[in-house]
Scaffold this motif. Structure first.
Motif, PDB file in Angstrom:
ATOM      1  N   SER A  11     -17.816  85.877  59.933  1.00 52.56           N
ATOM      2  CA  SER A  11     -16.486  86.451  60.104  1.00 52.56           C
ATOM      3  C   SER A  11     -15.995  86.840  58.715  1.00 52.56           C
ATOM      4  N   GLN A  12     -16.104  88.125  58.413  1.00 47.01           N
ATOM      5  CA  GLN A  12     -15.753  88.606  57.076  1.00 47.01           C
ATOM      6  C   GLN A  12     -14.785  89.776  57.185  1.00 47.01           C
ATOM      7  N   VAL A  13     -14.007  89.945  56.140  1.00 49.39           N
ATOM      8  CA  VAL A  13     -13.089  91.069  56.041  1.00 49.39           C
ATOM      9  C   VAL A  13     -13.423  91.807  54.750  1.00 49.39           C
ATOM     10  N   ASP A  14     -13.516  93.124  54.845  1.00 46.63           N
ATOM     11  CA  ASP A  14     -13.778  93.943  53.662  1.00 46.63           C
ATOM     12  C   ASP A  14     -12.487  94.024  52.844  1.00 46.63           C
ATOM     13  N   GLU A  15     -12.459  93.315  51.718  1.00 44.36           N
ATOM     14  CA  GLU A  15     -11.234  93.218  50.906  1.00 44.36           C
ATOM     15  C   GLU A  15     -10.782  94.580  50.371  1.00 44.36           C
ATOM     16  N   GLN A  16     -11.737  95.473  50.094  1.00 41.56           N
ATOM     17  CA  GLN A  16     -11.371  96.807  49.609  1.00 41.56           C
ATOM     18  C   GLN A  16     -10.625  97.585  50.690  1.00 41.56           C
ATOM     19  N   GLU A  17     -11.070  97.461  51.928  1.00 43.19           N
ATOM     20  CA  GLU A  17     -10.387  98.134  53.033  1.00 43.19           C
ATOM     21  C   GLU A  17      -8.988  97.543  53.244  1.00 43.19           C
ATOM     22  N   VAL A  18      -8.848  96.233  53.058  1.00 43.33           N
ATOM     23  CA  VAL A  18      -7.528  95.598  53.168  1.00 43.33           C
ATOM     24  C   VAL A  18      -6.599  96.159  52.092  1.00 43.33           C
ATOM     25  N   THR A  19      -7.108  96.257  50.862  1.00 40.20           N
ATOM     26  CA  THR A  19      -6.320  96.816  49.763  1.00 40.20           C
ATOM     27  C   THR A  19      -5.893  98.249  50.078  1.00 40.20           C
ATOM     28  N   ASN A  20      -6.829  99.050  50.604  1.00 41.17           N
ATOM     29  CA  ASN A  20      -6.502 100.433  50.967  1.00 41.17           C
ATOM     30  C   ASN A  20      -5.436 100.471  52.060  1.00 41.17           C
ATOM     31  N   ILE A  65       3.717  98.566  60.804  1.00 36.41           N
ATOM     32  CA  ILE A  65       3.124  99.557  59.901  1.00 36.41           C
ATOM     33  C   ILE A  65       1.822  99.021  59.327  1.00 36.41           C
ATOM     34  N   LEU A  66       1.849  97.776  58.836  1.00 34.81           N
ATOM     35  CA  LEU A  66       0.649  97.172  58.250  1.00 34.81           C
ATOM     36  C   LEU A  66      -0.479  97.087  59.272  1.00 34.81           C
ATOM     37  N   GLU A  67      -0.155  96.626  60.494  1.00 38.60           N
ATOM     38  CA  GLU A  67      -1.187  96.499  61.527  1.00 38.60           C
ATOM     39  C   GLU A  67      -1.790  97.851  61.883  1.00 38.60           C
ATOM     40  N   ARG A  73      -8.162 101.467  59.365  1.00 34.99           N
ATOM     41  CA  ARG A  73      -9.212 101.231  58.360  1.00 34.99           C
ATOM     42  C   ARG A  73     -10.352 100.393  58.928  1.00 34.99           C
ATOM     43  N   GLY A  74     -10.301 100.055  60.215  1.00 35.10           N
ATOM     44  CA  GLY A  74     -11.394  99.327  60.849  1.00 35.10           C
ATOM     45  C   GLY A  74     -11.349  97.812  60.664  1.00 35.10           C
ATOM     46  N   ILE A  75     -10.183  97.278  60.370  1.00 35.77           N
ATOM     47  CA  ILE A  75     -10.033  95.837  60.188  1.00 35.77           C
ATOM     48  C   ILE A  75      -9.430  95.259  61.467  1.00 35.77           C
ATOM     49  N   SER A  76     -10.082  94.266  62.031  1.00 41.99           N
ATOM     50  CA  SER A  76      -9.596  93.654  63.266  1.00 41.99           C
ATOM     51  C   SER A  76      -8.325  92.852  62.989  1.00 41.99           C
ATOM     52  N   LEU A  77      -7.391  92.919  63.919  1.00 42.71           N
ATOM     53  CA  LEU A  77      -6.149  92.153  63.771  1.00 42.71           C
ATOM     54  C   LEU A  77      -6.390  90.663  63.951  1.00 42.71           C
ATOM     55  N   ARG A  78      -7.555  90.288  64.493  1.00 40.51           N
ATOM     56  CA  ARG A  78      -7.901  88.872  64.596  1.00 40.51           C
ATOM     57  C   ARG A  78      -8.180  88.264  63.226  1.00 40.51           C
ATOM     58  N   ALA A  79      -8.397  89.104  62.234  1.00 34.46           N
ATOM     59  CA  ALA A  79      -8.651  88.617  60.875  1.00 34.46           C
ATOM     60  C   ALA A  79      -7.351  88.263  60.156  1.00 34.46           C
ATOM     61  N   ILE A 155     -11.410  84.535  66.570  1.00 34.46           N
ATOM     62  CA  ILE A 155     -11.776  85.194  65.318  1.00 34.46           C
ATOM     63  C   ILE A 155     -12.666  86.391  65.606  1.00 34.46           C
ATOM     64  N   GLU A 156     -12.718  87.308  64.657  1.00 31.97           N
ATOM     65  CA  GLU A 156     -13.573  88.483  64.770  1.00 31.97           C
ATOM     66  C   GLU A 156     -14.950  88.130  64.214  1.00 31.97           C
ATOM     67  N   LEU A 157     -15.992  88.489  64.946  1.00 32.11           N
ATOM     68  CA  LEU A 157     -17.354  88.155  64.530  1.00 32.11           C
ATOM     69  C   LEU A 157     -18.135  89.406  64.151  1.00 32.11           C
ATOM     70  N   GLN A 158     -18.995  89.261  63.153  1.00 33.71           N
ATOM     71  CA  GLN A 158     -19.960  90.299  62.801  1.00 33.71           C
ATOM     72  C   GLN A 158     -21.341  89.668  62.876  1.00 33.71           C
TER      73      GLN A 158
END
Length: 164
Positions: A11-20, A65-67, A73-79, A155-158
């Motif tokens: 279960s990972q989140v791409d921190e760069q995508e979060v920043t964007n 707005i954030l959600e 950006r492809g980030i799951s709201l479960r994260a 949680i979101e799984l990969q």
């Protein structure tokens, strides 16, 4: 004897995508008329995002707005794990949003129990903040992936490192 195939559940989140996503949300807030003269802001700190606004209603709008930007950006709201809304300085309210990274021990146990209860001929083992699943047939591993995608986990799984 066939060689075992395996994959890892993380279960990972791409921190760069979060920043964007945070930057895009801030830009949208700066341009929106309903936020003119407001003390609303979004800022990112390590593995958390801090939301600040004038009142709970405006905070809800900031969250929306954030959600929207996160989903785009492809980030799951479960994260995202929302903390409680608290009063802040200058008649504002603040909310901390934690980014969930890794699989907790409880969730890992739940995942392994789900796999064992399915009677699919694979082995699941917890390795730190991830779960490794191995079995002799690729079809069994794909069945486990399908099972976990259907399961309603918090949680979101990969699924990574698929080896055969």
């Amino acid at each position: 004897m066939a060689k075992d195939a395996s994959f890892d559940i993380v279960s990972q989140v791409d921190e760069q995508e979060v920043t964007n996503a945070v930057h895009q949300a801030v830009k949208e807030m700066e341009q929106r008329f309903d936020f003119k003269g407001s003390k609303s802001e979004i800022r990112q700190e390590q593995s958390a995002i801090i939301l600040v606004s004038d009142d709970e209603f405006k905070l809800k709008n900031v969250t929306d707005i954030l959600e929207a930007k996160m989903v785009k950006r492809g980030i799951s709201l479960r994260a995202l794990k929302y903390g409680k809304i608290e009063s802040a300085a200058g008649d504002t309210v603040r909310q901390k949003v934690d980014l969930v990274q890794g699989i907790s021990k409880e969730n890992a146990k739940e995942i392994t129990k789900l796999i064992k209860d399915s009677k699919i001929k694979v082995q699941a083992s917890v390795q730190g903040d991830q779960v490794r699943v191995s079995g002799s047939k690729r079809d069994d591993l794909q069945a486990v992936i399908a099972l976990l995608k259907k399961a309603d986990l918090e949680i979101e799984l990969q699924f990574i490192n698929f080896r055969s």
